[in-house]
Design a protein around this motif. Structure first.
Motif, PDB file in Angstrom:
ATOM      1  N   MET A   1       0.858  -1.151   0.000  1.00 37.59           N
ATOM      2  CA  MET A   1       0.000   0.000   0.000  1.00 37.59           C
ATOM      3  C   MET A   1       0.911   1.222   0.000  1.00 37.59           C
ATOM      4  SD  MET A   1      -2.876   1.090   2.828  1.00 37.59           S
ATOM      5  CE  MET A   1      -3.606  -0.509   2.778  1.00 37.59           C
ATOM      6  N   LEU A   2       0.687   2.117  -0.950  1.00 37.12           N
ATOM      7  CA  LEU A   2       1.476   3.334  -1.082  1.00 37.12           C
ATOM      8  C   LEU A   2       0.556   4.529  -0.900  1.00 37.12           C
ATOM      9  CD1 LEU A   2       3.992   5.017  -1.973  1.00 37.12           C
ATOM     10  CD2 LEU A   2       3.241   4.643  -4.326  1.00 37.12           C
ATOM     11  N   PHE A   3       0.921   5.426   0.009  1.00 40.50           N
ATOM     12  CA  PHE A   3       0.142   6.633   0.247  1.00 40.50           C
ATOM     13  C   PHE A   3       0.679   7.759  -0.637  1.00 40.50           C
ATOM     14  CE2 PHE A   3      -0.652   4.044   3.833  1.00 40.50           C
ATOM     15  CZ  PHE A   3      -1.879   4.409   4.345  1.00 40.50           C
ATOM     16  N   ARG A   4      -0.210   8.391  -1.387  1.00 43.28           N
ATOM     17  CA  ARG A   4       0.176   9.513  -2.252  1.00 43.28           C
ATOM     18  C   ARG A   4      -0.257  10.846  -1.675  1.00 43.28           C
ATOM     19  NH1 ARG A   4      -1.380   6.413  -7.691  1.00 43.28           N
ATOM     20  NH2 ARG A   4       0.523   5.201  -7.847  1.00 43.28           N
ATOM     21  N   SER A   5      -1.246  10.829  -0.791  1.00 37.56           N
ATOM     22  CA  SER A   5      -1.714  12.052  -0.159  1.00 37.56           C
ATOM     23  C   SER A   5      -2.314  11.679   1.198  1.00 37.56           C
ATOM     24  CB  SER A   5      -2.746  12.776  -1.033  1.00 37.56           C
ATOM     25  OG  SER A   5      -3.921  11.993  -1.156  1.00 37.56           O
ATOM     26  N   PRO A   6      -2.390  12.621   2.140  1.00 37.59           N
ATOM     27  CA  PRO A   6      -1.971  14.005   2.035  1.00 37.59           C
ATOM     28  C   PRO A   6      -0.453  14.122   1.883  1.00 37.59           C
ATOM     29  CG  PRO A   6      -2.480  13.482   4.313  1.00 37.59           C
ATOM     30  CD  PRO A   6      -2.829  12.270   3.493  1.00 37.59           C
ATOM     31  N   GLU A   7      -0.012  15.284   1.491  1.00 39.03           N
ATOM     32  CA  GLU A   7       1.402  15.489   1.168  1.00 39.03           C
ATOM     33  C   GLU A   7       2.347  15.049   2.277  1.00 39.03           C
ATOM     34  OE1 GLU A   7       4.378  19.148  -0.032  1.00 39.03           O
ATOM     35  OE2 GLU A   7       2.260  19.325  -0.508  1.00 39.03           O
ATOM     36  N   ILE A   8       1.945  15.275   3.523  1.00 43.40           N
ATOM     37  CA  ILE A   8       2.816  14.905   4.646  1.00 43.40           C
ATOM     38  C   ILE A   8       3.017  13.384   4.731  1.00 43.40           C
ATOM     39  CG2 ILE A   8       0.998  14.752   6.403  1.00 43.40           C
ATOM     40  CD1 ILE A   8       3.047  16.238   8.261  1.00 43.40           C
ATOM     41  N   GLN A   9       2.083  12.607   4.175  1.00 43.63           N
ATOM     42  CA  GLN A   9       2.179  11.147   4.204  1.00 43.63           C
ATOM     43  C   GLN A   9       2.670  10.559   2.878  1.00 43.63           C
ATOM     44  OE1 GLN A   9       1.832   9.426   6.872  1.00 43.63           O
ATOM     45  NE2 GLN A   9       0.792  10.842   8.217  1.00 43.63           N
ATOM     46  N   ALA A  10       2.831  11.386   1.857  1.00 46.54           N
ATOM     47  CA  ALA A  10       3.202  10.897   0.522  1.00 46.54           C
ATOM     48  C   ALA A  10       4.477  10.061   0.578  1.00 46.54           C
ATOM     49  CB  ALA A  10       3.371  12.052  -0.446  1.00 46.54           C
ATOM     50  N   GLY A  11       4.397   8.884  -0.002  1.00 48.11           N
ATOM     51  CA  GLY A  11       5.536   7.975  -0.025  1.00 48.11           C
ATOM     52  C   GLY A  11       5.548   6.976   1.114  1.00 48.11           C
ATOM     53  N   SER A  12       4.697   7.184   2.116  1.00 45.68           N
ATOM     54  CA  SER A  12       4.592   6.205   3.202  1.00 45.68           C
ATOM     55  C   SER A  12       4.038   4.920   2.617  1.00 45.68           C
ATOM     56  CB  SER A  12       3.666   6.718   4.308  1.00 45.68           C
ATOM     57  OG  SER A  12       4.200   7.889   4.889  1.00 45.68           O
ATOM     58  N   GLN A  13       4.543   3.795   3.126  1.00 49.11           N
ATOM     59  CA  GLN A  13       4.146   2.514   2.568  1.00 49.11           C
ATOM     60  C   GLN A  13       3.889   1.501   3.668  1.00 49.11           C
ATOM     61  OE1 GLN A  13       6.650   1.390  -0.996  1.00 49.11           O
ATOM     62  NE2 GLN A  13       7.844   3.038  -0.071  1.00 49.11           N
ATOM     63  N   PHE A  14       3.046   0.557   3.332  1.00 47.93           N
ATOM     64  CA  PHE A  14       2.707  -0.527   4.238  1.00 47.93           C
ATOM     65  C   PHE A  14       2.711  -1.808   3.428  1.00 47.93           C
ATOM     66  CE2 PHE A  14      -0.390  -3.254   6.361  1.00 47.93           C
ATOM     67  CZ  PHE A  14       0.133  -3.260   7.639  1.00 47.93           C
ATOM     68  N   LEU A  15       3.367  -2.835   3.926  1.00 50.31           N
ATOM     69  CA  LEU A  15       3.490  -4.100   3.215  1.00 50.31           C
ATOM     70  C   LEU A  15       3.103  -5.238   4.156  1.00 50.31           C
ATOM     71  CD1 LEU A  15       4.560  -5.872   0.810  1.00 50.31           C
ATOM     72  CD2 LEU A  15       6.810  -5.740   1.910  1.00 50.31           C
ATOM     73  N   THR A  16       2.191  -6.078   3.698  1.00 50.12           N
ATOM     74  CA  THR A  16       1.830  -7.290   4.431  1.00 50.12           C
ATOM     75  C   THR A  16       2.238  -8.481   3.587  1.00 50.12           C
ATOM     76  OG1 THR A  16      -0.056  -6.241   5.515  1.00 50.12           O
ATOM     77  CG2 THR A  16      -0.063  -8.634   5.408  1.00 50.12           C
ATOM     78  N   LEU A  17       2.987  -9.384   4.175  1.00 53.52           N
ATOM     79  CA  LEU A  17       3.388 -10.618   3.499  1.00 53.52           C
ATOM     80  C   LEU A  17       2.684 -11.785   4.173  1.00 53.52           C
ATOM     81  CD1 LEU A  17       7.236  -9.979   3.218  1.00 53.52           C
ATOM     82  CD2 LEU A  17       5.506  -9.661   1.445  1.00 53.52           C
ATOM     83  N   VAL A  18       1.949 -12.558   3.375  1.00 57.37           N
ATOM     84  CA  VAL A  18       1.258 -13.741   3.878  1.00 57.37           C
ATOM     85  C   VAL A  18       1.795 -14.929   3.110  1.00 57.37           C
ATOM     86  CG1 VAL A  18      -0.963 -14.863   4.223  1.00 57.37           C
ATOM     87  CG2 VAL A  18      -0.797 -12.373   4.356  1.00 57.37           C
TER      88      VAL A  18
END
Length: 191
Positions: A1-18
């Motif tokens: 999951m890649l966050f593009r907005s809001p700008e302060i969160q842009a580039g934040s990512q979350f990865l779940t591996l199952v």
């Protein structure tokens, strides 16, 4: 999951591996920090400052808790009425002791989820606002998570979804911690 907005969160990512037969692994990356950190299964905090918590987007283990079909009902999504089955899940531990899931009878897609605390007070509600069929797969394109205790909400909008992609279009290397760092670095360099 890649966050593009809001700008302060842009580039934040979350990865779940199952992986079959193994415990779910979850990782997060904040571009400002530039490192990947593993999230322990026992942790349940806000996902990048939103009203979603880590547990809300985790793969549910059907062997945990007890689950009972309560009733049938209907849920309105974007002007369309969907017949649903309401399933109550109860848990011995955790912040949410009871969860009601309103599952579309045809596709088994959760259209509404209500979360209750140990005193049986509803504290959060997820409502699907738009559903689309993408490559024959039902997908919640717009959802809202409401924190009823704080009177806040977060809208989750899916811009694009694709299914059954080839290894060439979506290589296995995409689902690695190294890939998170490379993508996050691009956002950090732009910010």
């Amino acid at each position: 999951m890649l966050f593009r907005s809001p700008e302060i969160q842009a580039g934040s990512q979350f990865l779940t591996l199952v992986r079959n037969g193994q415990e779910e692994e979850q990782y997060q990356l904040l571009p400002v920090v530039g490192t990947v950190s593993r999230i322990k299964p026992s942790e349940n905090f806000s996902l990048f400052g939103t009203d979603f918590q880590i547990r809300d987007i985790s793969v549910a283990d059907p062997d945990v808790g007890s689950h009972v079909v309560l009733k049938t009902d209907t849920v309105m999504v974007g002007g369309t009425s969907y017949p649903v089955t309401v399933i109550q899940s109860t848990y011995e531990t955790g912040k949410h002791r009871k969860v009601l899931r309103y599952l579309d009878d045809d596709k088994k897609l959760p259209l509404k989820v209500e979360y209750f605390d140990k005193s049986d007070k509803m504290v959060k509600r997820l409502t699907v606002r738009e559903v689309a069929q993408i490559d024959g797969v039902p997908m919640a394109m717009k959802s809202r998570m409401e924190n009823l205790s704080k009177d806040t909400y977060t809208d989750l909008v899916v811009d694009k979804a694709e299914f059954d992609l080839s290894e060439e279009a979506l290589p296995e290397s995409t689902f690695t911690k190294d890939h998170l760092v490379r993508v996050g670095q691009g956002y950090a360099d732009d910010g």
